[in-house]
Scaffold this active site. Sequence first.
Site, PDB file in Angstrom:
ATOM      1  N   GLY A 198       0.849  -1.170   0.000  1.00  0.00           N
ATOM      2  CA  GLY A 198       0.000   0.000   0.000  1.00  0.00           C
ATOM      3  C   GLY A 198       0.888   1.224   0.000  1.00  0.00           C
ATOM      4  N   CYS A 199       0.360   2.261   0.527  1.00  0.00           N
ATOM      5  CA  CYS A 199       1.085   3.516   0.645  1.00  0.00           C
ATOM      6  C   CYS A 199       2.355   3.306   1.470  1.00  0.00           C
ATOM      7  CB  CYS A 199       0.151   4.509   1.311  1.00  0.00           C
ATOM      8  SG  CYS A 199       0.941   5.846   2.159  1.00  0.00           S
ATOM      9  N   HIS A 200       3.460   3.914   1.043  1.00  0.00           N
ATOM     10  CA  HIS A 200       4.703   3.707   1.793  1.00  0.00           C
ATOM     11  C   HIS A 200       4.683   4.369   3.166  1.00  0.00           C
ATOM     12  CE1 HIS A 200       6.508   6.972  -1.081  1.00  0.00           C
ATOM     13  NE2 HIS A 200       5.692   7.515  -0.228  1.00  0.00           N
TER      14      HIS A 200
END
Length: 177
Positions: free
Chosen positions: A11-13
């Site tokens: 997902g989003c870092h």
Amino acid sequence: MELTQIAFGGGCHWCTEAVFQSLLGVAKVKQGWVSSTEKNNTFSEAVIVHFNNTIDLKTLIHIHLLTHKSTSNHSMRTKYRSAIYYFSKEQQEQCLLTINQLQASFKKPIITQVLPYKNFKPSTDDFQNYYASNPEKPFCKNYIEPKLKFLLQNFSKQVNHSKVSHLSPTTHPNQQK
């Protein structure tokens, strides 16, 4: 203590960074974009995790699979590739074996790819340590905190409780006293 590195994307870092930063045995997390090819246009959000023998690779993989949509091939998979980027042939084999072993505990097929690590571009400094610097921001409250609470409930022995103490004023049921 010697450190080993592995990279994870899903997902989003910002979320991935916060998840791994909260674990015992993880000494450093570098947030940015990882590529598994030499081409410069094939980067996706990911983190490089530097860890010691306090936590094993199988546990890190298990946590990774459970803290992002590892069974969903959604439209944002180019930017948010579900992947584990290995640094050695031994890591590649262990990653493939671990995913195969863990598949039975998932209702849908795991789509996480096991890819060679080739390149890394770090995020800018203002995005590094995003959750630690911004825990009150709506994004952190809505997306990152649920993942950290999940870790506290399901991987309590692996969590560095001092890093998530703001989430738990009391002892958690799975936390050893």
